[in-house]
Design a protein around this motif. Structure first.
Motif, PDB file in Angstrom:
ATOM      1  N   ALA A 105      49.755  37.713  35.124  1.00 19.05           N
ATOM      2  CA  ALA A 105      48.827  38.683  35.993  1.00 19.05           C
ATOM      3  C   ALA A 105      49.529  39.994  36.180  1.00 19.05           C
ATOM      4  N   ILE A 106      48.682  41.119  35.863  1.00 20.03           N
ATOM      5  CA  ILE A 106      49.266  42.347  35.941  1.00 20.03           C
ATOM      6  C   ILE A 106      48.021  43.307  36.644  1.00 20.03           C
ATOM      7  N   GLY A 107      48.554  44.117  37.661  1.00 18.94           N
ATOM      8  CA  GLY A 107      47.665  44.830  38.236  1.00 18.94           C
ATOM      9  C   GLY A 107      47.625  46.189  39.047  1.00 18.94           C
ATOM     10  N   TRP A 108      46.956  46.925  39.376  1.00 15.75           N
ATOM     11  CA  TRP A 108      47.002  48.212  39.786  1.00 15.75           C
ATOM     12  C   TRP A 108      47.145  48.088  41.545  1.00 15.75           C
ATOM     13  N   PHE A 109      47.825  49.049  42.077  1.00 19.13           N
ATOM     14  CA  PHE A 109      47.883  49.057  43.615  1.00 19.13           C
ATOM     15  C   PHE A 109      48.135  50.431  44.114  1.00 19.13           C
ATOM     16  N   ARG A 110      47.688  50.806  45.350  1.00 11.50           N
ATOM     17  CA  ARG A 110      48.118  52.096  45.735  1.00 11.50           C
ATOM     18  C   ARG A 110      48.342  52.113  47.171  1.00 11.50           C
TER      19      ARG A 110
ATOM     20  N   GLY B 149      45.992  46.128  47.083  1.00 14.18           N
ATOM     21  CA  GLY B 149      45.781  45.930  45.667  1.00 14.18           C
ATOM     22  C   GLY B 149      44.396  46.512  45.294  1.00 14.18           C
ATOM     23  N   VAL B 150      44.270  47.371  44.162  1.00 13.28           N
ATOM     24  CA  VAL B 150      43.024  47.783  43.548  1.00 13.28           C
ATOM     25  C   VAL B 150      42.393  47.075  42.725  1.00 13.28           C
ATOM     26  N   SER B 151      42.946  46.473  41.609  1.00 13.26           N
ATOM     27  CA  SER B 151      42.529  45.766  40.563  1.00 13.26           C
ATOM     28  C   SER B 151      43.456  44.694  39.999  1.00 13.26           C
ATOM     29  N   CYS B 152      43.073  43.650  39.558  1.00 10.17           N
ATOM     30  CA  CYS B 152      44.217  42.569  38.819  1.00 10.17           C
ATOM     31  C   CYS B 152      43.608  42.080  37.543  1.00 10.17           C
ATOM     32  N   LEU B 153      44.279  41.695  36.699  1.00  7.25           N
ATOM     33  CA  LEU B 153      43.692  41.275  35.232  1.00  7.25           C
ATOM     34  C   LEU B 153      44.815  40.032  34.997  1.00  7.25           C
ATOM     35  N   THR B 154      44.335  38.953  34.568  1.00  9.87           N
ATOM     36  CA  THR B 154      45.003  37.611  34.157  1.00  9.87           C
ATOM     37  C   THR B 154      45.036  37.762  32.701  1.00  9.87           C
ATOM     38  N   ARG B 155      46.180  36.965  32.109  1.00 10.55           N
ATOM     39  CA  ARG B 155      46.316  37.017  30.754  1.00 10.55           C
ATOM     40  C   ARG B 155      45.679  35.569  30.318  1.00 10.55           C
ATOM     41  N   SER B 156      45.896  34.397  31.159  1.00  8.61           N
ATOM     42  CA  SER B 156      45.408  33.254  30.761  1.00  8.61           C
ATOM     43  C   SER B 156      43.905  32.972  30.607  1.00  8.61           C
ATOM     44  N   ASP B 157      43.095  33.358  31.506  1.00 10.75           N
ATOM     45  CA  ASP B 157      41.790  33.372  31.639  1.00 10.75           C
ATOM     46  C   ASP B 157      40.740  34.690  31.543  1.00 10.75           C
ATOM     47  N   ARG B 158      41.694  35.821  31.288  1.00  6.25           N
ATOM     48  CA  ARG B 158      41.059  37.213  30.961  1.00  6.25           C
ATOM     49  C   ARG B 158      40.024  37.731  32.050  1.00  6.25           C
ATOM     50  N   ARG B 159      40.238  37.292  33.011  1.00  8.14           N
ATOM     51  CA  ARG B 159      39.328  37.673  34.246  1.00  8.14           C
ATOM     52  C   ARG B 159      39.841  38.973  34.832  1.00  8.14           C
ATOM     53  N   THR B 160      39.002  39.711  35.480  1.00  2.72           N
ATOM     54  CA  THR B 160      39.035  40.834  36.383  1.00  2.72           C
ATOM     55  C   THR B 160      38.936  40.757  37.814  1.00  2.72           C
TER      56      THR B 160
END
Length: 127
Positions: A31-36, A45-56
């Motif tokens: 998991a990698i994401g943006w926060f503010r 949290g603002v947005s998150c992206l997963t490596r395993s299933d490539r979902r946003t």
């Protein structure tokens, strides 16, 4: 251990756009994401992206305006921010974690699940 460095924050007028960058030593965590965090407010949290299933995933307040993307060749994650509003003013952080993106609808609960954080970059939306 991973190191994250955010950049791209600036002063922008309402309705304008910015692209934030997060340069990472590795994008291997799931998991990698943006926060503010705005002054006096809780980090969200603002947005998150997963490596395993490539979902946003996006918090409701930014859906349709912000887009998260990754460039594996550059070891960089981006947050494209369009139609910016004054309420978007905050310090923006990127973070990553071995686990998946959080499932909470209220993104105030997202930050607690992330282990590794960057130092933040200031975004100010004002006329």
């Amino acid at each position: 251990q991973v190191q994250l460095v955010e950049s791209g924050g600036d002063l922008v007028q309402p309705g304008g756009s910015l692209r934030l960058s997060c340069a990472a030593s590795t994008l291997d965590y799931n998991a990698i994401g943006w926060f503010r965090q705005a002054p006096g407010k809780e980090r969200e949290g603002v947005s998150c992206l997963t490596r395993s299933d490539r979902r946003t995933y996006y918090t409701d307040s930014v859906k349709g305006r912000f887009t998260i993307a990754r460039d594996n060749a550059k070891n960089t994650v981006y947050l494209q921010m369009n139609s910016l509003k004054p309420e978007d003013t905050a310090v923006y952080y990127c973070a990553t974690d071995p686990a998946t993106c959080p499932r909470h609808t209220d993104s105030i609960y997202w930050p607690q699940f992330f282990k590794y954080w960057g130092q933040g970059t200031q975004v100010t939306v004002s006329s």
